[in-house]
Motif scaffolding. Structure first.
Motif, PDB file in Angstrom:
ATOM      1  N   ARG A  33      -0.817 -34.515 -16.396  1.00  0.00           N
ATOM      2  CA  ARG A  33      -0.123 -35.551 -15.485  1.00  0.00           C
ATOM      3  C   ARG A  33      -0.329 -35.092 -14.136  1.00  0.00           C
ATOM      4  N   ILE A  34       0.092 -33.806 -13.685  1.00  0.00           N
ATOM      5  CA  ILE A  34       0.176 -33.427 -12.484  1.00  0.00           C
ATOM      6  C   ILE A  34      -1.199 -33.245 -11.823  1.00  0.00           C
ATOM      7  N   ILE A  35      -2.166 -32.605 -12.705  1.00  0.00           N
ATOM      8  CA  ILE A  35      -3.243 -32.208 -12.596  1.00  0.00           C
ATOM      9  C   ILE A  35      -4.277 -33.576 -11.952  1.00  0.00           C
ATOM     10  N   VAL A  36      -3.969 -34.437 -12.812  1.00  0.00           N
ATOM     11  CA  VAL A  36      -4.658 -35.744 -12.564  1.00  0.00           C
ATOM     12  C   VAL A  36      -4.385 -36.519 -11.150  1.00  0.00           C
ATOM     13  N   VAL A  37      -3.057 -36.284 -10.789  1.00  0.00           N
ATOM     14  CA  VAL A  37      -2.788 -36.555  -9.479  1.00  0.00           C
ATOM     15  C   VAL A  37      -3.280 -35.906  -8.256  1.00  0.00           C
ATOM     16  N   LEU A  38      -3.196 -34.330  -8.533  1.00  0.00           N
ATOM     17  CA  LEU A  38      -3.984 -33.654  -7.753  1.00  0.00           C
ATOM     18  C   LEU A  38      -5.221 -33.861  -7.394  1.00  0.00           C
ATOM     19  N   ASN A  39      -6.124 -34.078  -8.489  1.00  0.00           N
ATOM     20  CA  ASN A  39      -7.622 -34.487  -8.290  1.00  0.00           C
ATOM     21  C   ASN A  39      -7.666 -35.602  -7.359  1.00  0.00           C
ATOM     22  N   GLN A  40      -6.903 -36.828  -7.688  1.00  0.00           N
ATOM     23  CA  GLN A  40      -7.080 -37.923  -7.230  1.00  0.00           C
ATOM     24  C   GLN A  40      -6.819 -37.887  -5.530  1.00  0.00           C
ATOM     25  N   ARG A  41      -5.667 -37.257  -5.313  1.00  0.00           N
ATOM     26  CA  ARG A  41      -5.277 -37.078  -4.008  1.00  0.00           C
ATOM     27  C   ARG A  41      -5.518 -35.846  -3.240  1.00  0.00           C
TER      28      ARG A  41
END
Length: 331
Positions: free
Chosen positions: A218-226
């Motif tokens: 969950r955290i990694i997805v957000v980091l990649n997106q933003r």
């Protein structure tokens, strides 16, 4: 009016669940005394566990909500793992007790009465447990509380057991085959035992700080997106849960020429980004690494870099496997 804090909200939720458990306990034992059904007794015995673990969970949530102090610099959240482990152990013991008693009654059958009333009461209590369980899992996920989630899963398990019992009791009611009562109880006693084992397993994982891959994803997805272009690389990420608190460690690679103020600003942006996704429960510890030209230049997307020593080649997508490694990424 000021909003209620997650800690106070969680305590109130568990207090209400404790009252609900006591009411359902009374109803289920009433159904057992009316019917003398061994299958209904399994439901009633599990309600005793619901009440006991509800009390433990209430104290656990209260204790976990206490602020950090000199003796507990990481807070009191670990108590939730102990609480859920106790709950799982009690559930397992209840399931085993149900199986033993059901085997005994299978060998020495007992008469059953008023099955229609027993079926109705079991159905009603099962529906209430289902709604309460879904609510607890939702709130527990919002507050990152293992205790509330475990309690919710327990209630859902109880609800599914009640549904199965209703089906089994219906078969007994229409066929008048009494030994089905003990067979149904054995089946659901086994399910209850397995559910308890799963809760114990999760609590041990928490005490041992086992990696939560779903949470990391969950955290990694957000980091990649933003992801910001100044964040050249991120690695050695670890997430540790202390009750509702998340402690995140990582190494962040920034341009080597950034001053302390610029670097601090980037860390604050990273903190804010993760907090927006996970809620106000994140404590972030970032080790800053300077980029190393020309190797870092190959994966750096920074467009205005005045000291670039190699052309941009390609961006490294952060994944669970490469972000967890304790080494800088390279192309």
């Amino acid at each position: 009016m000021p909003s209620t804090s997650p800690a106070v909200s969680s305590t109130r939720i568990m207090a209400l669940m404790l009252v609900l458990a006591l009411i359902l306990l009374s109803v289920k034992f009433g159904a057992f005394f009316l019917t003398n059904s061994n299958a209904i007794l399994t439901d009633a015995l599990e309600s005793i566990i619901n009440f006991v673990t509800g009390g433990v969970a209430l104290y656990s949530v209260y204790l976990a909500a206490k602020p950090k102090d000199k003796d507990h610099p990481y807070g009191h959240g670990k108590i939730e793992f102990i609480s859920s482990g106790l709950e799982g152990s009690l559930i397992t013991l209840a399931g085993l007790a149900i199986i033993v008693k059901s085997v005994y009654n299978l060998l020495y059958p007992q008469p059953i009465h008023a099955m229609d009333v027993g079926i109705f009461l079991t159905l009603v209590t099962g529906l209430v447990n289902y709604l309460a369980g879904r609510y607890l899992i939702k709130r527990g996920t919002q507050h990152h509380s293992l205790t509330i989630i475990a309690n919710g899963k327990h209630l859902l398990s109880d609800a599914y057991s009640s549904l199965g019992l209703v089906i089994g009791l219906g078969c007994i009611y229409f066929t008048n085959i009494l030994w089905l009562d003990s067979v149904v109880a054995i089946i659901f006693g086994s399910i209850i035992t397995y559910t308890g084992y799963g809760i114990v397993r999760n609590s041990i994982s928490g005490v041992m700080d086992e990696a939560d891959h779903e949470l990391m994803e969950r955290i990694i997805v957000v980091l990649n997106q933003r992801r910001r272009e100044n964040w050249i690389d991120l690695h050695n990420m670890r997430v540790i849960k202390y009750g509702s608190q998340l402690h995140i460690d990582c190494h962040l690679t920034l341009p080597w020429y950034f001053n302390l103020q610029e670097a601090h600003k980037e860390v604050e942006m990273l903190q804010d980004m993760i907090s927006e996704e996970m809620g106000d429960v994140v404590e972030l510890f970032v080790h800053l690494d300077p980029c190393l030209p020309p190797a870092s230049c190959r994966l750096c997307t920074k467009s205005d870099c005045h000291v670039r020593e190699h052309a941009f080649v390609g961006r490294v997508e952060w994944t669970l496997s490469n972000v967890s490694e304790n080494e800088k990424h390279a192309l």
